[in-house]
Design an enzyme around this catalytic site. Structure first.
Site, PDB file in Angstrom:
ATOM      1  N   SER A   1       0.793  -1.217   0.000  1.00 20.55           N
ATOM      2  CA  SER A   1       0.000   0.000   0.000  1.00 20.55           C
ATOM      3  C   SER A   1       0.834   1.280   0.000  1.00 20.55           C
ATOM      4  O   SER A   1       1.574   1.523  -0.942  1.00 20.55           O
ATOM      5  CB  SER A   1      -0.951  -0.032   1.187  1.00 20.55           C
ATOM      6  OG  SER A   1      -1.886   0.998   1.062  1.00 20.55           O
ATOM      7  N   HIS A   2       0.739   2.064   1.086  1.00 19.71           N
ATOM      8  CA  HIS A   2       1.407   3.376   1.113  1.00 19.71           C
ATOM      9  C   HIS A   2       2.894   3.258   1.443  1.00 19.71           C
ATOM     10  O   HIS A   2       3.608   4.249   1.372  1.00 19.71           O
ATOM     11  CB  HIS A   2       0.733   4.281   2.140  1.00 19.71           C
ATOM     12  CG  HIS A   2       0.673   3.667   3.505  1.00 19.71           C
ATOM     13  ND1 HIS A   2      -0.311   2.779   3.874  1.00 19.71           N
ATOM     14  CD2 HIS A   2       1.490   3.785   4.567  1.00 19.71           C
ATOM     15  CE1 HIS A   2      -0.103   2.392   5.116  1.00 19.71           C
ATOM     16  NE2 HIS A   2       0.983   2.975   5.568  1.00 19.71           N
TER      17      HIS A   2
ATOM     18  N   ASP B   1      -3.154   6.161  -3.171  1.00 24.18           N
ATOM     19  CA  ASP B   1      -1.986   5.468  -2.617  1.00 24.18           C
ATOM     20  C   ASP B   1      -1.522   4.336  -3.534  1.00 24.18           C
ATOM     21  O   ASP B   1      -2.053   4.154  -4.634  1.00 24.18           O
ATOM     22  CB  ASP B   1      -2.264   4.965  -1.198  1.00 24.18           C
ATOM     23  CG  ASP B   1      -3.244   3.803  -1.194  1.00 24.18           C
ATOM     24  OD1 ASP B   1      -4.080   3.737  -2.113  1.00 24.18           O
ATOM     25  OD2 ASP B   1      -3.168   2.957  -0.272  1.00 24.18           O
TER      26      ASP B   1
ATOM     27  N   ASP C   1      -1.844   1.088  -3.776  1.00 25.51           N
ATOM     28  CA  ASP C   1      -2.751   0.069  -4.314  1.00 25.51           C
ATOM     29  C   ASP C   1      -4.135   0.627  -4.642  1.00 25.51           C
ATOM     30  O   ASP C   1      -5.057  -0.143  -4.906  1.00 25.51           O
ATOM     31  CB  ASP C   1      -2.860  -1.108  -3.337  1.00 25.51           C
ATOM     32  CG  ASP C   1      -3.345  -0.690  -1.965  1.00 25.51           C
ATOM     33  OD1 ASP C   1      -3.070   0.459  -1.554  1.00 25.51           O
ATOM     34  OD2 ASP C   1      -4.015  -1.503  -1.293  1.00 25.51           O
TER      35      ASP C   1
ATOM     36  N   ASP D   1      -6.471   2.163  -2.910  1.00 20.83           N
ATOM     37  CA  ASP D   1      -7.649   2.081  -2.048  1.00 20.83           C
ATOM     38  C   ASP D   1      -7.839   3.331  -1.192  1.00 20.83           C
ATOM     39  O   ASP D   1      -8.841   3.455  -0.515  1.00 20.83           O
ATOM     40  CB  ASP D   1      -7.638   0.805  -1.179  1.00 20.83           C
ATOM     41  CG  ASP D   1      -6.402   0.670  -0.322  1.00 20.83           C
ATOM     42  OD1 ASP D   1      -5.526   1.552  -0.379  1.00 20.83           O
ATOM     43  OD2 ASP D   1      -6.299  -0.342   0.413  1.00 20.83           O
ATOM     44  N   ARG D   2      -6.879   4.244  -1.244  1.00 17.20           N
ATOM     45  CA  ARG D   2      -7.067   5.455  -0.431  1.00 17.20           C
ATOM     46  C   ARG D   2      -7.035   6.699  -1.304  1.00 17.20           C
ATOM     47  O   ARG D   2      -6.648   6.659  -2.465  1.00 17.20           O
ATOM     48  CB  ARG D   2      -6.019   5.514   0.657  1.00 17.20           C
ATOM     49  CG  ARG D   2      -6.300   4.390   1.642  1.00 17.20           C
ATOM     50  CD  ARG D   2      -5.634   4.558   2.953  1.00 17.20           C
ATOM     51  NE  ARG D   2      -4.269   4.165   2.883  1.00 17.20           N
ATOM     52  CZ  ARG D   2      -3.273   4.876   3.391  1.00 17.20           C
ATOM     53  NH1 ARG D   2      -3.501   6.033   3.959  1.00 17.20           N
ATOM     54  NH2 ARG D   2      -2.059   4.428   3.317  1.00 17.20           N
TER      55      ARG D   2
ATOM     56  N   LYS E   1     -11.715  -0.321   0.680  1.00 12.81           N
ATOM     57  CA  LYS E   1     -11.743   1.108   0.469  1.00 12.81           C
ATOM     58  C   LYS E   1     -11.388   1.380  -0.994  1.00 12.81           C
ATOM     59  O   LYS E   1     -10.767   0.549  -1.647  1.00 12.81           O
ATOM     60  CB  LYS E   1     -10.833   1.840   1.446  1.00 12.81           C
ATOM     61  CG  LYS E   1      -9.477   1.211   1.705  1.00 12.81           C
ATOM     62  CD  LYS E   1      -8.914   1.827   2.988  1.00 12.81           C
ATOM     63  CE  LYS E   1      -7.449   1.508   3.168  1.00 12.81           C
ATOM     64  NZ  LYS E   1      -7.177   0.149   3.621  1.00 12.81           N
TER      65      LYS E   1
HETATM   66  C1  VG1 Z   1      -2.972   2.172   8.346  1.00 15.41           C
HETATM   67  C2  VG1 Z   1      -4.150   3.112   8.541  1.00 15.41           C
HETATM   68  C3  VG1 Z   1      -5.448   2.330   8.467  1.00 15.41           C
HETATM   69  C4  VG1 Z   1      -5.513   1.556   7.148  1.00 15.41           C
HETATM   70  C5  VG1 Z   1      -4.279   0.695   7.005  1.00 15.41           C
HETATM   71  C6  VG1 Z   1      -4.226  -0.041   5.690  1.00 15.41           C
HETATM   72  O1  VG1 Z   1      -2.953   1.218   9.387  1.00 15.41           O
HETATM   73  O2  VG1 Z   1      -4.054   3.780   9.773  1.00 15.41           O
HETATM   74  O3  VG1 Z   1      -6.527   3.209   8.613  1.00 15.41           O
HETATM   75  O4  VG1 Z   1      -6.659   0.747   7.104  1.00 15.41           O
HETATM   76  O5  VG1 Z   1      -3.104   1.498   7.101  1.00 15.41           O
HETATM   77  O6  VG1 Z   1      -4.392   0.828   4.630  1.00 15.41           O
HETATM   78  P1  VG1 Z   1      -1.987   1.313  10.680  1.00 15.41           P
HETATM   79  O7  VG1 Z   1      -2.227   0.055  11.434  1.00 15.41           O
HETATM   80  O8  VG1 Z   1      -0.620   1.505  10.175  1.00 15.41           O
HETATM   81  O9  VG1 Z   1      -2.454   2.540  11.427  1.00 15.41           O
HETATM   82  V1  VG1 Z   1      -3.623   0.480   3.199  1.00 15.41           V
HETATM   83  O10 VG1 Z   1      -4.127   1.612   2.132  1.00 15.41           O
HETATM   84  O11 VG1 Z   1      -2.114   0.377   3.696  1.00 15.41           O
HETATM   85  O12 VG1 Z   1      -4.150  -1.096   2.702  1.00 15.41           O
HETATM   86 CO    CO Z   2      -3.691   1.153   0.316  1.00 18.17          CO
END
Ligand code: VG1
Ligand code: CO
Length: 542
Positions: free
Chosen positions: A113-114, A277, A279, A281-282, A376
């Site tokens: 993801s990010h 982001d 993938d 989803d954000r 998302k």
């Molecule tokens: C983070 C965000 C959370 C989100 C998760 C996955 O998690 O705070 O809101 O659902 O990333 O998003 P954490 O546990 O680091 O706070 V993604 O777009 O990385 O699949």
């Molecule tokens: Co993501």
């Protein structure tokens, strides 16, 4: 072609976090590491025999190789068919949609993801279940348990599949369909929103910039915004997915999307700006001269969703993750619909969506979506914003100001302390946890605490309980939350979420960090941030 059973020693730490298993890329590249986890997934879901899966990723380094491995393992484990995105690309929401559309048994998403990508950066693997949503906790626990005792995995020695073109191939009796990554998702979006109204907006000269951050949304955004909706050519920036995302963090916030922010804050800036982001989803939403906090975005979308044909009949309910501000709750109350507070991570929304209790969900980290998929969905949020703006014909800043004038403003910010030694981060949490019972009634820096607890979620649909989901400190008119991230790959990240409510008649145009400073200072002192971490300032403020 033959199927081999290879012996293996279990690897430590194959425990999925908030969103799948994330590790340094080199950890994933160790011989057998990916294989052990994939075999654990097959076994935790009752085996792959006769099953159909969706497979794709965000295009980061190791994406292509991992896809070939998973194909060979699916074939060896007896799967009937795998649908793979062309060039190995599929956004997370597109994967969720394909699982549902084709009624497959689940899907594999290769993404961290990010988190940044590259051989020295991060890689990840998420498994989504047959409803299209992230594996629920019971399933991720089962995967982890199996990974701890696994002794072998199965793999075919067949050839690599050509992912560069759409076609159908066969691998040890398993069908492999290399499909268009964008088309089905695009069609889904077309069915939800008033594309004619958005087209008319752009035809009138409306200017938009979408920053795909060299991640997976580039091809989707080009097809939808430029080719279909008529946004000016070049509106989609950084549209080519790169293995290292061009060296950036594909994290849609004002820090990592600073180029977009600079464009939006310029005096001749465009009307609307957005980013996504790694993938897809954000989302990050901005207007000319204004940033929309994700918590506010969720509230604005919920309040105005009926602009879009798919939501014209109204919403069943709204859900937000616990650290997300209460702005969406105020909208739900005004609409007379249910509001839910779930732990961080999209997997907790799945049951509510499946049961039809909520239509729109969101997180403070810029994840927003609806019941059209079980993930998302960054582009969905951008399209709903565009649909609303096309209907209301107002600048984003005005829409936001009017929202606050009606509901009040929840000043909101997240402060992250990253790459901390795990013991130190845990010491902050433990120290605060020990004080929880004594906090109500206390006054710190002029702020009075009204309640304090550790969040435990009781799922109203399946009755399961998820405890230890973050410490909540309620003050008069304000709230702070502390929790440890479940997506990092290095040490621990402490997240401090700050929120202060300003009623409708109050001042909504204050500097955000100044408005939160008294709360921030009170929490830093209560949590003994400086004493326990040896520093006061966070690494990232969003
Ligand atoms: C983070 C965000 C959370 C989100 C998760 C996955 O998690 O705070 O809101 O659902 O990333 O998003 P954490 O546990 O680091 O706070 V993604 O777009 O990385 O699949
Ligand atoms: Co993501």
């Amino acid at each position: 072609m033959a199927i081999h059973t290879k012996s293996i020693q279990p690897f430590e730490g194959q425990k999925p976090g908030t969103s799948g298993l994330r590790k340094k890329t080199r950890v994933f590249m160790q011989p057998g590491f990916l294989e052990a986890f994939v075999q654990s997934i097959f076994e935790a879901t009752g085996g792959a025999e006769g099953k159909t899966y969706v497979l794709g990723g965000d295009g980061r380094f190791f994406n292509a190789a991992a896809i070939q491995t998973i194909l060979k393992m699916a074939a060896a484990n007896g799967a009937a068919c795998v649908l793979v995105g062309q060039n190995g690309l599929l956004s997370t929401p597109a994967t969720s949609h394909l699982i549902r559309l084709n009624q497959t048994d689940g899907g594999f998403i290769l993404s961290a993801s990010h988190n940044p990508g590259g051989i020295e950066e991060d890689f990840g693997l998420k498994f989504n279940a047959a409803n299209g949503g992230p594996a629920p906790e019971a399933l991720t626990e089962a995967m982890y348990a199996i990974s701890q005792t696994i002794t072998s995995y199965k793999i075919s020695d067949g050839p690599d599949i050509d992912l560069s073109r759409q076609h159908e191939a066969s691998l040890d009796g398993m069908r492999v369909q290399v499909i268009d990554s964008v088309a089905d998702y695009h069609a889904l979006m077309r069915g939800l929103f008033d594309f004619d109204a958005i087209r008319a907006l752009f035809a009138g000269g409306y200017r938009m910039v979408f920053d795909a951050m060299h991640a997976v949304t580039g091809p989707y955004a080009k097809a939808i915004f430029e080719d279909d909706l008529g946004a000016a050519p070049g509106s989609v920036r950084n549209a080519v997915p790169l293995e290292d995302f061009g060296g950036g963090h594909p994290d849609p916030n004002p820090i990592w999307a600073s180029e977009l922010m600079a464009t939006m804050m310029a005096s001749d800036g465009p009307d609307f700006g957005a980013a996504s982001d790694g993938d897809g989803d954000r989302n990050m939403i901005t207007g000319k001269g204004v940033f929309v906090s994700p918590s506010d975005s969720l509230a604005v979308l919920a309040a105005n969703a009926t602009a879009a044909p798919a939501y014209a009949k109204g919403l069943a309910g709204v859900a937000r993750s616990m650290p997300t501000s209460a702005a969406a709750d105020r909208v739900a109350e005004a609409l007379g619909i249910e509001a839910f507070e779930t732990p961080t991570g999209w997997k907790f929304f799945g049951n509510l969506l499946d049961a039809g209790r909520v239509t729109i969900c969101g997180e403070e980290s810029a994840g927003t979506s609806s019941d059209h998929v079980r993930e998302k969905d960054g582009l969905w949020a951008v399209l709903l914003w565009l649909n609303i703006l096309a209907e209301q014909k107002k600048p984003v800043a005005q829409l936001l100001a009017e929202h606050w004038a009606r509901y009040g403003r929840d000043y909101y910010s997240r402060h992250d302390y990253e790459a901390l030694p795990t013991e130190k981060a845990q010491a902050v949490m433990a120290g605060l946890r020990d004080q929880l019972a004594s906090l109500p009634g206390r006054s710190v820096g002029g702020l009075t605490l009204t309640a304090a607890d550790e969040f435990a979620y009781h799922d109203p649909i399946d009755g399961s309980t998820s405890s230890g989901q973050g410490l909540r400190l309620y003050f008069e008119g304000a709230r702070a939350v502390l929790r440890l991230s479940g997506t990092g790959t290095q040490g621990a990240t402490l997240r401090l979420y700050l929120e202060r409510y300003e009623p409708p008649e109050g001042d909504h145009q204050r500097d955000l960090q100044a408005a939160l400073a008294p709360l921030r200072d009170a929490v830093r002192s209560l949590a003994r941030i400086e004493a326990l971490l040896g520093r006061v300032e966070p690494d990232v403020i969003t």
